[in-house]
Design a protein around this motif. Structure first.
Motif: not given
Length: 486
Positions: A58-80
């Motif tokens: 779907t292209g949905e990426k609800p988890y966004t990095c507060s540092e660089c605004n890059k978005s991810f599909t799941c919270s674990s990828n954001l943590c990495r």
């Protein structure tokens, strides 16, 4: 709702979550994956994994990095991802000291050093260190590419390949080298790039102690020792250690150039060539890698390393038949034909003089002799040349630069090719023999010109008086009669 009732609800929710985790664990043990993706048919042990996976399609990426605004599909990828900004890599490999943000990544990495490959393909018996790598490999047999780019509709066999591809459209390069400020789309590419500055080569061959920057290059190298050459070109029989290298090579024979520049319509056989070309439009230096001995510039570090062997005298490629050594594997490959008697495959013929070539690029250069096209102009001497190499060689004549020295007689020459042919004087090697009079020559081009004495062929014709010549250089001298040039 009272505080006591809230506590009861929380206890019930915690119990339900615990039960769901137990069910998921049980399914993993039993091997059950009841949740199927309707797009790519991939199976999952829990609905939450399926839900997270569907965001890839779907292209949905609800988890966004507060540092660089890059978005991810799941919270674990954001943590990495966040570890990139913190630089935290607490899990270190005891073999090569590479650091990882997660212990699971370290466990997977360790299998590179142990050589453990427990996951085997049932179709071709190829083995892998990870089950995920095996699943990706199996798509080669099925041809399945479920991950499609929403911009250009290009399809991929894995989601990570799609993610990397999407940076082409976005132009995003979030990972910057602290030494030279070069930016990259992937952290792994930055990681390997940084080793160019440190000189670190962690992947060592246990047979000859040669070291490599990439594991893939080590695997390719090891096939030299095992003599394993699985991929052979059906046209010219040249062997390759990797299927992707063979595919790129075959484009030489077909003339296919699928990678087109959007700015100048110039086309290339591989994406890496296109990438280097695009730097010209971006204003980046076309040839950033310079030889410290003769100041020759190169577009990539690999041809620079090959070139430096001319100065150092290093010849790592040895013929098993006669013991003769060479500084390039391609030259060794051509040399082997002397022993086998195999004639080189040259499918590209000049329509003017019928001369044949192994590569379409060499034919293009040759055709400029007939057309008279000389697009490369010397800013100092006001003379034009058909290629950049001719321009550089000519400039060295006037500047008196002779960086290529013979190791036997210390004679200095202006180009590597001049040195190569000069060295044959010492060896006495003349592998190119005339089939008519048995006269031998040290280069194929001299033999080709010699044959014209038997055939009477004169392919170089003057456009003014129609007089014909056997050599292009003789035609050039003749033209001066008409122009009055001395």
């Amino acid at each position: 709702m009272t505080q006591s009732s809230c506590q009861e609800v929380n206890k019930y929710n915690q119990k339900l979550t615990k039960n769901n985790k137990c069910i998921t664990t049980f399914k993993k043990i039993e091997g059950q994956k009841p949740y199927k993706c309707s797009v790519c048919s991939k199976d999952f042990t829990s609905s939450s994994y399926l839900y997270a996976h569907q965001r890839i399609h779907t292209g949905e990426k609800p988890y966004t990095c507060s540092e660089c605004n890059k978005s991810f599909t799941c919270s674990s990828n954001l943590c990495r991802h966040k570890t990139i900004h913190t630089g935290e890599t607490p899990f270190k490999c005891s073999e090569c000291n590479k650091g990882f943000a997660f212990s699971s990544n370290l466990s997977r990495h360790k299998k590179i050093h142990t050589g453990e490959t427990p996951f085997k393909c049932s179709l071709c018996s190829k083995a892998f260190a990870l089950a995920s790598r095996l699943r990706i490999h199996q798509t080669i047999h099925t041809g399945e590419k479920p991950f499609k780019c929403t911009v250009c509709s290009k399809a991929f066999d894995r989601s990570s390949s799609l993610s990397r591809h999407q940076t082409v459209h976005s132009g995003e390069k979030a990972f910057k080298c602290t030494v030279c400020n070069k930016a990259f789309a992937r952290s792994s590419t930055l990681f390997h790039h940084e080793k160019l500055h440190t000189g670190e080569k962690p992947y060592k061959c246990y047979l000859c102690i040669k070291a490599f920057l990439y594991q893939s290059k080590l695997k390719e190298h090891q096939r030299i020792h095992t003599q394993e050459k699985l991929c052979v070109c059906i046209v010219c029989k040249k062997p390759f250690a990797d299927l992707s290298q063979l595919k790129i090579h075959q484009r030489i024979h077909t003339g296919e150039k699928p990678y087109k520049c959007s700015l100048c319509t110039k086309a290339f056989t591989s994406s890496s060539y296109l990438h280097h070309h695009q730097k010209v439009h971006m204003g980046e230096k076309k040839k950033p890698f310079k030889c410290s001995v003769c100041n020759k510039d190169f577009t990539h570090i690999t041809p620079l390393k090959i070139h430096q062997r001319i100065h150092t005298g290093e010849k790592p490629y040895k013929c098993s038949q006669c013991g003769k050594a060479f500084n390039q594997s391609a030259i060794l490959y051509r040399h082997k034909r002397i022993h086998t008697g195999e004639k080189p495959f040259k499918p590209f013929k000049c329509s003017v003089c019928s001369k044949v070539f192994a590569y379409s690029s060499t034919l293009c250069k040759h055709q400029k002799i007939h057309s008279g096209e000389k697009p490369y102009k010397s800013s100092v001497f006001n003379k034009n040349f058909a290629s950049t190499s001719y321009l550089y060689t000519h400039q060295r004549i006037h500047l008196g630069e002779k960086h290529y020295k013979c190791s036997i007689c210390s004679k200095a020459l202006i180009s590597s090719s001049s040195l190569y042919y000069h060295q044959k004087i010492h060896t006495g090697e003349k592998p190119f023999k005339c089939s008519v009079c048995n006269k031998a020559f040290n280069r194929s081009s001299t033999l080709y010109r010699h044959r014209r004495t038997h055939t009477g062929e004169k392919p170089y014709r003057c456009s003014v008086c129609s007089k014909a010549f056997t050599r292009s250089s003789t035609l050039s001298q003749h033209k001066r009669i008409h122009t009055g040039e001395k």
